[in-house]
Design an enzyme around this catalytic site. Structure first.
Site, PDB file in Angstrom:
ATOM      1  N   CYS A 198       0.852  -1.182   0.000  1.00 27.89           N
ATOM      2  CA  CYS A 198       0.000   0.000   0.000  1.00 27.89           C
ATOM      3  C   CYS A 198       0.894   1.240   0.000  1.00 27.89           C
ATOM      4  O   CYS A 198       2.124   1.150   0.050  1.00 27.89           O
ATOM      5  CB  CYS A 198      -0.948  -0.005   1.195  1.00 27.89           C
ATOM      6  N   CYS A 253       5.542  27.523  -7.983  1.00 33.76           N
ATOM      7  CA  CYS A 253       4.724  26.343  -8.266  1.00 33.76           C
ATOM      8  C   CYS A 253       5.575  25.298  -8.981  1.00 33.76           C
ATOM      9  O   CYS A 253       6.483  25.648  -9.752  1.00 33.76           O
ATOM     10  CB  CYS A 253       3.526  26.719  -9.140  1.00 33.76           C
TER      11      CYS A 253
END
Length: 374
Positions: A196, A220
């Site tokens: 996972c 960004c």
């Protein structure tokens, strides 16, 4: 002042919902005034230019399903900086991303059922609803969805999806593009069977670092539509193979645009995973595997062909039977069909007798002189 802004935001959201409902109503009624089309009651295999599904016959032969439903979760709004995604349009700036996505997708394909949720799944109040829709939002009422796709850009949201899917035993696919915009990956996660997201988390998660502290204001991460298009295409291709059960479904497939490198691998779950539901799913998977009937593998012996074969080749010994009989030395104990390649000839008994020459007492020079006079 704060209350006035909040009321305005609520009013904007109401108007957005009304607009979405109106467009949905027009689409169902035969058109939405925006270049869309009416819904098709039954998918036709007819290959004509007017059939929007005529190019999907390859998928139909693989067992394509006739009904689709998309549940979209996001809390962000469309900005002009998002135009590089080649999905949003300038006039959608200010709309929530899920609503903008629904408008665009519904215009393209009104046959798909859409359900949008404009909220942050990582908050406590929204997490329970998010889990409820995963476990009950399938095509059949009360049934879970077939697959969850993660296309988020932060680890907190990925961990939230991982937590929900581990608890529900829900299969999902995670995807991402690196901050340098030239690499990405997709990952299939089956709780209990494969690792996972918490089994081998990135450093930022393992070290319990707040992501907000890593981002500088006004800066960004780079975002190339080409890289995102490649990763998105690989993700959707993996989804089709998983849902339609064809080909090899990748558990992990990476993409490095700088070297055109596509690494692939599969990771087993970590028995010491921090997520207790992951450990629980691992135990359930072990029990499921142990309950499967054992299959005996019978390996048939392949028949060895010698003289008669499909190529017309004959295997002939280089040693005759007579030579083998007359050979000297011990003959090794060999398996049937194998003989020695070479033998040592036996010494002949009836050999030529030796000739004895008597010594005449003459020297070599005298003998040579006699031979010349002969």
């Amino acid at each position: 002042m704060a209350e006035s802004v909040e009321r305005l935001q609520q009013r904007v959201e109401e108007l957005e919902r009304e607009l979405a409902q109106e467009r949905s109503r027009r689409a169902l009624g035969g058109g939405d005034g925006g270049g869309g089309r009416a819904r098709i009651e039954k998918m036709s295999p007819e290959v004509v230019d007017s059939n929007p599904y005529s190019r999907l016959m390859a998928l139909k032969r693989m067992g394509i399903v006739s009904d689709y439903e998309l549940l979209l979760f996001d809390y962000d709004k469309v900005e002009l900086a998002n135009m590089n995604r080649l999905f949003f349009q300038p006039h959608q700036a200010g709309l929530s991303k899920v609503q903008a996505a629904e408008h665009t997708l519904r215009n393209i394909n009104p046959d798909v059922l859409f359900e949008v949720h404009n909220y942050n799944i990582t908050t406590v109040e929204n997490f329970e609803h998010f889990m409820n829709r995963i476990s009950n939002g399938g095509l059949e009422e009360g049934k879970p969805v077939d697959l969850v796709l993660s296309c988020v850009d932060n680890f907190e949201a990925r961990m939230t999806i991982n937590t929900a899917c581990n608890e529900l035993g829900q299969t999902w696919m995670e995807s991402g593009v690196s901050e340098n915009a030239v690499s990405g990956h997709i990952q299939l996660i089956i709780p209990g069977e494969s690792a996972c997201f918490a089994c081998a988390p990135p450093l930022v998660v393992a070290a319990n670092i707040d992501e907000k502290t890593l981002k500088r204001e006004g800066v960004c991460a780079a975002s190339l539509p080409t890289t995102m298009g490649v990763v998105a295409g690989i993700l959707v291709q993996n989804v089709l193979k998983f849902l339609l059960n064809f080909g090899t479904v990748s558990f992990y497939l990476g993409y490095n645009a700088m070297q055109d490198f596509f690494p692939t691998m599969s990771m087993k779950p970590n028995p010491q995973c921090d997520d207790r539901n992951c450990r629980k799913q691992q135990e359930e998977y072990k029990k499921k595997v142990a309950a499967l009937p054992t299959q005996e593998v019978v390996q048939e012996e392949e028949e060895i062909i010698h003289d008669d074969n499909e190529w017309g080749i004959e295997l002939v010994s280089e040693v005759s039977e007579e030579e083998l009989k007359n050979s000297s030395g011990p003959i090794p104990d060999l398996p049937e069909g194998i003989t020695v390649a070479y033998t040592v000839p036996q010494k002949q008994e009836d050999s030529v007798p030796e000739v004895t020459v008597e010594d005449s007492g003459e020297s070599l020079e005298d003998l040579m002189a006699k031979m010349k006079n002969m």
